[in-house]
Design a protein around this motif. Structure first.
Motif, short mmCIF file in Angstrom:
data_model
loop_
_atom_site.label_atom_id
_atom_site.label_comp_id
_atom_site.label_asym_id
_atom_site.label_seq_id
_atom_site.Cartn_x
_atom_site.Cartn_y
_atom_site.Cartn_z
N PRO A 106 0.82 -1.21 0.00
CA PRO A 106 0.00 0.00 0.00
C PRO A 106 0.86 1.26 0.00
N ALA A 107 0.34 2.30 -0.64
CA ALA A 107 1.06 3.56 -0.72
C ALA A 107 0.74 4.42 0.50
N ARG A 108 1.71 5.21 0.91
CA ARG A 108 1.49 6.20 1.97
C ARG A 108 1.24 7.55 1.32
N ARG B 227 -5.30 8.43 -3.57
CA ARG B 227 -6.00 7.61 -2.59
C ARG B 227 -5.72 6.15 -2.87
N GLN B 228 -5.48 5.39 -1.83
CA GLN B 228 -5.43 3.95 -2.00
C GLN B 228 -6.34 3.30 -0.96
N GLU B 229 -7.31 2.56 -1.42
CA GLU B 229 -8.21 1.82 -0.55
C GLU B 229 -8.20 0.38 -1.03
N GLY B 230 -7.67 -0.53 -0.19
CA GLY B 230 -7.57 -1.92 -0.62
C GLY B 230 -6.75 -1.99 -1.90
N GLU C 177 -5.58 9.57 6.14
CA GLU C 177 -4.65 8.98 7.12
C GLU C 177 -4.66 9.77 8.43
N ALA C 178 -4.75 11.11 8.31
CA ALA C 178 -4.78 11.95 9.51
C ALA C 178 -6.07 11.72 10.29
N LYS C 179 -7.16 11.58 9.55
CA LYS C 179 -8.46 11.33 10.19
C LYS C 179 -8.42 10.00 10.94
#
Lengths: 255, 303
Positions: free
Chosen positions: A32-34, A58-61, A123-125
């Motif tokens: 996964p990407a950051r 955005r990366q989701e799954g 990511e912050a959320k």
């Protein structure tokens, strides 16, 4: 090991004039990407050999979203790719943003620098941080729904005054009071980042900036994309693709 | 493909196969993140000088049809940092290291040679052909007398074999090749990049901050094959052929033209695993065509 993988194009459509969103389905188990990392998109048309480095929106799954601007023949070719097409991309590259452990995060984006801040917002959320986004556009807005979903507060600036604050992001921020524990993560054109550097220095706020440069390989081999940092009184050169693209905003030398 | 033997002897080095990385397009840690470096015949590291060089301003890269321009200007951290970082990292791999040497003067070339004499480096590649450095570099590579002078001086100082990398930006490359052969070089590599230029139609300025840059990639392959062919007929030295090699078939073309080994450069920027892909594709090509080893393939040239 890092590698080049074959992803499947699920969506590729315009969001605003010259701005496109591409959703790619990755093979199972890909790294996964950051937030703040990018992938190389390989065009494979025989004429445009070099990869296009595009920040991760955005990366989701296994769904990877890239939002990019058409600025030349290569990105125009990307915009013409049809859903179902196989697209060769690299593993996530670069260092990405470092989120603080607590407190407030301000995401400052301008133009095509806005997309990587979507992943940063989510990511912050997820970390329970208080997230504010200040986004600047020339005219047409994009990615509003995502920021509204992930942020506690959202402020918009447009250069033509068609929406939100009439002006740029830094002018918008001048009018706001920021909590002392605010960490600023930024991506946008150099003049904006330079102005933010002065803005954050005056308020003693930590700033991370994501830089852009013409790249060759995108993975640190060719040393084509260097930037200058002022570190301990001396100028050092760092590779934007490998040592960045995110740097300590107080160190970057904008020329 | 077990019937194909890719082992190659190149200027006294025993190589697993005839495929190397081209200088300037390879970095040990970064390339090693994509493939096992031990699978290559040898690695040629980026140009290194005795002291650090800052290189040229950005933009340093511009794309062209079937290739690219670069004007990196041999940015490097100097010999000391090279030994501590790049060489020590490469020690974990079973692969010979060829160090590409940069300098602005004969004295600087000799200085970096002496810095690297007592290291694990297996061979030196003398870079007298970089088009992006104002002094030295290509200045030595375009004049047979100066090419001979720097080759002789480095050869005298060197405790390793010395390969000299030639520039294609000359009227007669065979004159330079003969000059460095007579001066005692152990091998020749060719070609470095072709001097080129692009102009930004929006700003009306050169795309590269340096103005001009070196053209590389598949666009230059026919020029490189022709020059390898010419130099093969002018000198007896082993030849490392490079210039636009992207596939095993490209590599085979260079071997047929007269190269004894090949290097993969720009292709590795376009596809990070290109050097090892070329090894596999070359073996597959030779198996398909029925050549048991590199010598058999080279001998098959009809010309």
């Amino acid at each position: 090991m890092k590698r080049v993988i074959a992803a499947r194009l699920a969506e590729n459509a315009g969001l605003a004039p010259e701005i496109f969103r591409m959703v790619l389905r990755l093979p199972e188990g890909e790294m996964p990407a950051r937030a703040g990392q990018f992938v190389n998109v390989y065009l494979e048309d025989g004429a445009h050999l070099l990869p296009r480095p595009i920040s991760v929106c955005r990366q989701e799954g296994n769904a990877l979203t890239l939002v990019y601007r058409v600025i030349g023949a290569g990105t125009r070719r990307m915009a013409h790719l049809q859903p179902g097409a196989e697209v060769r991309i690299s593993s996530p590259l670069g260092n990405g943003y470092t989120l603080p452990e607590r407190g407030h995060v301000l995401l400052a984006g301008g133009g095509v620098g806005v997309p990587p801040l979507v992943q940063a917002a989510y990511e912050a959320k997820a970390k329970g941080l208080h997230v504010t986004a200040a986004l600047g556009y020339r005219d047409a807005l994009f990615l509003q729904r995502e920021f509204a979903d992930a942020c506690d507060a959202l402020a918009i600036a447009t250069e033509d005054g068609s929406a939100g604050f009439h002006g740029n992001v830094v002018q918008l921020l001048m009018a706001q009071a920021l909590p002392e524990d605010t960490a600023v993560l930024a991506c946008g054109p150099k003049p904006m980042l330079r102005a933010l550097q002065a803005f954050c220095a005056a308020r003693k706020l930590p700033l991370q900036v994501s830089l852009e440069e013409r790249m060759g390989c995108g993975y640190g081999a060719c040393v084509g994309c260097v930037c200058k940092l002022l570190r301990n009184g001396a100028i050092v050169q760092k590779r934007v693709c490998k040592d960045g693209p995110v740097f300590d905003g107080s160190e970057v030398v904008f020329e | 493909m077990s019937q194909v033997d890719l082992r190659t002897c190149f200027a006294g080095l025993s190589l697993k196969n005839p495929v190397m990385t081209a200088s300037g397009t390879f970095a040990a840690r970064e390339s090693g993140e994509f493939y096992d470096l031990s699978r290559l015949g040898a690695v040629i590291t980026k140009g290194v000088a005795a002291k650090p060089w800052p290189g040229n301003p950005t933009p340093r890269i511009a794309e062209t049809y079937g290739g690219m321009l670069n004007a990196v200007g041999l940015q490097n951290p100097g010999a000391e940092a090279y030994i501590e970082s790049e060489l020590s990292y490469l020690a974990q791999y079973d692969v010979p290291v060829i160090a590409n040497l940069a300098g602005h003067s004969v004295e600087e070339y000799v200085a970096v040679t002496e810095c690297l004499n007592e290291t694990s480096v297996a061979m030196f590649e003398l870079n007298i052909s970089c088009p992006n450095v104002k002094e030295g570099g290509i200045g030595f590579g375009t004049d047979p007398r100066m090419a001979a002078q720097v080759t002789e001086a480095v050869k005298r100082a060197a405790k390793k074999p010395v390969m000299v990398k030639l520039t294609p930006n000359v009227t007669d490359i065979t004159a330079i090749a003969r000059a460095v052969e007579d001066a005692g070089a152990d091998a020749i590599s060719l070609i470095n990049t072709l001097l080129g230029m692009r102009i930004d139609l929006k700003t009306k300025r050169p795309l590269l901050a340096n103005g001009t840059g070196g053209l590389s990639g598949p666009a230059i392959k026919p020029v490189a094959v022709r020059m390898v062919y010419q130099v093969r007929r002018a000198v007896k030295l082993p030849i490392l052929g490079l210039g636009g090699i992207c596939t095993g078939e490209d590599a085979a073309e260079f071997l047929l033209a007269g190269a004894d080994a090949v290097a993969v450069g720009t292709a590795a920027l376009v596809n990070p695993t290109a050097p090892v892909d070329v090894v596999e594709e070359l073996a597959a090509f030779m198996a398909r065509e029925g050549y048991a080893d590199v010598a058999a393939l080279k001998a098959a040239f009809v010309g």
